[in-house]
Design an enzyme around this catalytic site. Sequence first.
Site, PDB file in Angstrom:
ATOM      1  N   SER A 303       0.819  -1.214   0.000  1.00  5.55           N
ATOM      2  CA  SER A 303       0.000   0.000   0.000  1.00  5.55           C
ATOM      3  C   SER A 303       0.853   1.265   0.000  1.00  5.55           C
ATOM      4  O   SER A 303       1.533   1.554  -0.980  1.00  5.55           O
ATOM      5  CB  SER A 303      -0.940  -0.040   1.210  1.00  5.55           C
ATOM      6  N   ASP A 314      10.290   5.242 -10.235  1.00 10.69           N
ATOM      7  CA  ASP A 314       9.919   5.737 -11.559  1.00 10.69           C
ATOM      8  C   ASP A 314      10.623   7.039 -11.900  1.00 10.69           C
ATOM      9  O   ASP A 314      10.907   7.308 -13.067  1.00 10.69           O
ATOM     10  CB  ASP A 314       8.399   5.923 -11.640  1.00 10.69           C
ATOM     11  N   LYS A 328      -0.485  -4.290  -3.057  1.00 13.67           N
ATOM     12  CA  LYS A 328      -1.759  -3.819  -2.522  1.00 13.67           C
ATOM     13  C   LYS A 328      -1.916  -2.371  -2.971  1.00 13.67           C
ATOM     14  O   LYS A 328      -1.489  -1.449  -2.293  1.00 13.67           O
ATOM     15  CB  LYS A 328      -1.772  -3.950  -0.998  1.00 13.67           C
TER      16      LYS A 328
END
Length: 492
Positions: A303, A314, A328
Amino acid sequence: MPRRIYFGLAVVAALSAFCWQATQGAKPKDEMLELYGLFVDAVEKVEANYVRPVTRRELLESALEGMLQNLDQHSSFINTSEWKQFRKQIEGKFGGIGIQVGLDQDAGRLRVISPMVGTPAYEAGVMAGDLIMDIDGHSTEGMSPDKAVEVLTGRPGTDVTLDVLHEGSEQPEPIKLTRAIIEVPSVLGDHREKNGRWDYMIDKDKKIGYIRISSFIQNTAEELRKALDELKDQDAKALILDLRDNPGGLLSAAIEVSDTFLDKGDIVSTKGRNTIPKTYTAQKDSTYEDLPMVVLVNQNSASASEIVSAALQDHKRATIVGQRSYGKGSVQNILELEDGDSVLKLTVASYFRPSGENIHRFRDSKTTDKWGVSPDPGMEVKLKPTEYIEWFRGRRAHDLPELAKLNPKKPVEAKSDADKAQDNKVKAESKDVEKQDKPPADPTKPAPPLKVVAPAADSHKFVDKVVDKALEVLKAKLAAPAPAEEAKAKAA
């Protein structure tokens, strides 16, 4: 018949908070009433014929739980008592004594999982692994951890007495504690100094810092900034951010933490069927965007921890080391029921990385699909189950020296009066025998430690292959010439 109608109306009121909006326009009103009637009919038959008495409240809550669990593993119904505990967890503070408890299945008693350093329990001598035999004179036999938390928490300044059985002890020790506001720490360091403060510098020669985030709660970003300021004062050159075993928490906290290390670009996007798409973007206000970083993740990082690690990966802001994360990436909203006394935690959207890729691992997802956060190429450090257990225990012992002395305990068994009399006789006969000459109570197990001694700081070092890999990566980065110097060298 009226009873059935009244109960049907109550069920409709409880369910319509989300069911009616989701189904309006999809199913005619008379069909919905027919389906509600089926539910009421089933409840009445269970209530009348089940082998033991059950309340309608119990049946309704079970029905809600089953309905939501069938949707996905993250949607749930939270009743009144559970909601109180849930709020305490996300707020990060509560009135209590500062211990985590679990149920010892063999002993049938509550066992202390960990005392929090600096809390009333820690200072009074409650230790990890202690069995709690009584709370305020009431036996804990068969008591659930939830019930224990309910009893142990309370108004700060009030007292509670525990009878605890320590390692190697024969009789419980009564310990009187005064409840206090417990601040749940979410930002931790490499090890504790003698004064109990965290030391965030893991490599003092190379000036490499180490910060762990155990969960994302309301004050996580603030705690993180304080730790970073300490490292900055010590002229830290690089940072390891450890998100292993971090189950997640508040989206707002994850965004703040990501923003601490990014000066531009998207952090995360949310998209759902009945929600407005949102994109959260970094603000140019960070003073740590140039600090070389490695982020550690493992199979239990979920999460909010995946949002942070994905954003930093990224944007090529950090190298990811460890194992693939949990996957998740779903957004749960809290929808109130019963005027806020109970709630639905309902999945309403999914998280998407800055790259646009999905984070969530759906039930039919394969290992070859894109989900979660994977280590960068060549950065996977996969632990076998036995290695993970060894790391987990070593980490706990490293955090809290008192844990290093604990061994698994024998279950506390109920004894007859005759057995107790025999035990007393043996004790009397052996009272003059030196303690170290006594055989173990169980010949198949090692004898308990002779005395409780907190190990020296150097004695609870442990091997952490993931951290070792992270240090290797950061040392290589620090040793490499700066881009400007490298360009200048090439020009020469």
